[in-house]
Scaffold this active site. Sequence first.
Site, short mmCIF file in Angstrom:
data_model
loop_
_atom_site.label_atom_id
_atom_site.label_comp_id
_atom_site.label_asym_id
_atom_site.label_seq_id
_atom_site.Cartn_x
_atom_site.Cartn_y
_atom_site.Cartn_z
N HIS A 103 -13.91 2.19 44.11
CA HIS A 103 -15.28 2.71 44.10
C HIS A 103 -15.24 4.21 43.85
CE1 HIS A 103 -19.46 3.23 45.20
NE2 HIS A 103 -19.09 4.25 45.96
N TYR A 109 -20.10 -7.43 13.85
CA TYR A 109 -19.70 -6.26 14.62
C TYR A 109 -19.35 -5.06 13.73
CZ TYR A 109 -14.64 -6.91 13.85
OH TYR A 109 -13.40 -7.00 13.29
N ALA A 157 -25.26 -8.44 10.15
CA ALA A 157 -25.32 -7.89 11.51
C ALA A 157 -24.13 -8.35 12.35
CB ALA A 157 -26.64 -8.28 12.17
N GLY A 203 -20.66 -4.24 10.73
CA GLY A 203 -21.91 -3.66 10.24
C GLY A 203 -22.62 -2.86 11.32
N ARG A 232 0.79 -1.23 0.00
CA ARG A 232 0.00 0.00 0.00
C ARG A 232 0.82 1.28 0.00
NH1 ARG A 232 -5.46 -1.00 2.59
NH2 ARG A 232 -5.25 -3.03 3.55
N GLY A 287 -3.22 -10.68 5.41
CA GLY A 287 -4.51 -10.24 5.93
C GLY A 287 -5.73 -10.70 5.18
P1 FAD Z 1 -4.19 -6.73 7.37
O1 FAD Z 1 -4.43 -5.67 8.39
O2 FAD Z 1 -5.26 -7.00 6.38
O3 FAD Z 1 -2.84 -6.39 6.66
C1 FAD Z 1 -2.34 -7.08 5.59
C2 FAD Z 1 -1.46 -6.18 4.78
O4 FAD Z 1 -0.78 -6.96 3.80
C3 FAD Z 1 -2.22 -5.11 4.01
O5 FAD Z 1 -1.71 -3.84 4.33
C4 FAD Z 1 -1.99 -5.44 2.55
O6 FAD Z 1 -1.86 -4.28 1.74
C5 FAD Z 1 -0.69 -6.21 2.61
N1 FAD Z 1 -0.52 -7.16 1.51
C6 FAD Z 1 -1.38 -8.10 1.08
N2 FAD Z 1 -0.85 -8.83 0.08
C7 FAD Z 1 0.38 -8.33 -0.13
C8 FAD Z 1 1.42 -8.64 -1.03
N3 FAD Z 1 1.31 -9.67 -1.89
N4 FAD Z 1 2.57 -7.91 -0.99
C9 FAD Z 1 2.69 -6.89 -0.10
N5 FAD Z 1 1.74 -6.55 0.78
C10 FAD Z 1 0.60 -7.26 0.77
N6 FAD Z 1 -10.03 -5.67 14.55
C11 FAD Z 1 -9.95 -5.40 15.87
O7 FAD Z 1 -9.23 -6.10 16.59
N7 FAD Z 1 -10.62 -4.36 16.43
C12 FAD Z 1 -11.42 -3.54 15.71
O8 FAD Z 1 -12.01 -2.61 16.23
C13 FAD Z 1 -11.53 -3.79 14.32
N8 FAD Z 1 -12.29 -3.00 13.55
C14 FAD Z 1 -12.34 -3.22 12.21
C15 FAD Z 1 -13.13 -2.37 11.45
C16 FAD Z 1 -13.20 -2.56 10.08
C17 FAD Z 1 -14.05 -1.63 9.26
C18 FAD Z 1 -12.48 -3.64 9.47
C19 FAD Z 1 -12.54 -3.86 7.99
C20 FAD Z 1 -11.71 -4.49 10.24
C21 FAD Z 1 -11.64 -4.30 11.62
N9 FAD Z 1 -10.88 -5.14 12.43
C22 FAD Z 1 -10.80 -4.88 13.77
C23 FAD Z 1 -10.17 -6.31 11.91
C24 FAD Z 1 -8.69 -5.99 11.74
O9 FAD Z 1 -8.55 -4.85 10.93
C25 FAD Z 1 -7.95 -7.18 11.17
O10 FAD Z 1 -8.19 -8.33 11.96
C26 FAD Z 1 -6.46 -6.94 11.13
O11 FAD Z 1 -6.16 -5.80 10.36
C27 FAD Z 1 -5.71 -8.16 10.58
O12 FAD Z 1 -4.36 -7.89 10.55
P2 FAD Z 1 -3.37 -8.60 9.50
O13 FAD Z 1 -2.04 -8.02 9.78
O14 FAD Z 1 -3.56 -10.06 9.55
O15 FAD Z 1 -3.88 -8.16 8.05
#
Ligand code: FAD
Length: 495
Positions: A474, A212, A210, A214, A38, A173
């Site tokens: 408290h 979390y 529905a 959403g 990104r 991710g």
């Molecule tokens: P990601 O955060 O998805 O990161 C993966 C990264 O890998 C991305 O930046 C992507 O660009 C990169 N990537 C992918 N493929 C490649 C490639 N081939 N080469 C280079 N880079 C690559 N979780 C919570 O715990 N609390 C919350 O409040 C919460 N709220 C959320 C709200 C929303 C709207 C959303 C969509 C998600 C929310 N989540 C929340 C979930 C949380 O965002 C994810 O569980 C978390 O980001 C997962 O982390 P990750 O590192 O596994 O993957």
Amino acid sequence: AASGEESDVVVIGGGPGGYVAAIKAAQMGLKTTCIEKRGTLGGTCLNVGCIPSKAAAQPGSDLHPRPMKSCSWGRCLCQALLHSSHMYHEAKSSFAHHGVKFSNLEIDLPAMMAQKDKAVAGLTKGIEGLFKKNKVDYVKGFGKFVSPSEVSVDLIDGGSTTVKGKNIIIATGSDVKSLPGVTIDEKKIVSSTGALALQEIPKKLVVIGAGYIGLEMGSVWNRLGSEVTVVEFAPDIVPSMDGEIRKQFQRMLEKQKMKFMLKTKVVGVDTSGSGVKLTVEPAAGGEQSVLDADIVLVSAGRTPYTAGLGLDTIGVEMDKGGRILVDKRFMTNVNGVYAIGDAIPGPMLAHKAEEDGVACVEFIAGKEGHVDYDTVPGVVYTHPEVASVGKTEEQVKASGIAYQVGKFPLMANSRAKAIDDAEGLVKVVAEKETDRVLGVHIMAPNAGEIIHEAVLALQYGASSEDIARTCHAHPTVSEALKEACLQTYTKAIHI
Ligand code: FAD
């Protein structure tokens, strides 16, 4: 990370799983490279609201377009909007009860977004700073396996390079799960990404799903004035939640004027007019009806993101849902290739991804790592918040373990009453024979903070009596947890 140099650890993906793994690896003295496509670190968690331009709106007033500067920190954007919209809602509906009166309450959406942008910029730069401090090589580009120890990277700035690693961690991710027949255009039919970046406050918002995300997004726009209807195929909202808490949670959201159509499926979408016409019917089949919406948010879950990664080239095994299969050390079936976070089975949460990242690196470094998925807390950031850890009463019952339940309503908690925020309850499920805490479920203001006492209790195998005999300050809402624990083996004092 010039071509040819070999790292001890290469991490593909700079989300909460990947960037934490990279920092931990570097801290353990391993030469580390992190590849992120990104151009900004923080993953889904940080970048979900990446929109080049945006409009501001005031309910009931004209729209005022505004440019939006930077790529946004999605989760914080979500948090920021949840907090800001909550403040507006409080001012509108609760301040007068507390004797605080004013006239001309307005939403200044540009100011709301500006405060979010400021927080985002600080946090995003913070991670890059941590990479520099810990000497993590940061390669901006799309990574693809060419062998189990080599990743070719298409660089964002053009050209390509090859990064070699003794160990490679996949932390790519997840992505939004699409719904058959419903095409996300991020204009009228949006994912959570688009819902964080709407150009105006929709009069009518329909949320499909529905879960979390959403419900949180629905809450934001509901507070800012949208009429929100949530359509859900299942008979219940947030299926993983304890049944009793869920019922109260849904009642609370309904009190906040959100509408629910459960056991309902979407069978058609028409975007040809100015808004969206959504045809729905009962999940079991039956008479169809049409819902009008300005915006439809598709929030039907997330799916692992491994597109273009070249997993087939090196033969990494996945399950039917596309999740990468790993052993207890987070290693895939390919020696030296690991996977963590949303890309593997387990709760799709940022804090779980971070724990995976740390444990995975500890294993790579020849030490022991540990993540207990049974004690990963879950929080829904509505108001009040709903937080839980461990097993629901339904799960305990189904497992056949004899158990006891302690409950304490927030109506009987002095702090909650004092701040006029007494909707909710605390529920503790403990094993009957040993009194060991099996699950804690809290609907309360700041439940997402209070839950950690319960997480620690579960982690250390504490009994509910252990919690009840621990002195709690408290007046705090945390006292409700102590009193719920008292209820499991004796009696609470304040009910
Ligand atoms: P990601 O955060 O998805 O990161 C993966 C990264 O890998 C991305 O930046 C992507 O660009 C990169 N990537 C992918 N493929 C490649 C490639 N081939 N080469 C280079 N880079 C690559 N979780 C919570 O715990 N609390 C919350 O409040 C919460 N709220 C959320 C709200 C929303 C709207 C959303 C969509 C998600 C929310 N989540 C929340 C979930 C949380 O965002 C994810 O569980 C978390 O980001 C997962 O982390 P990750 O590192 O596994 O993957």
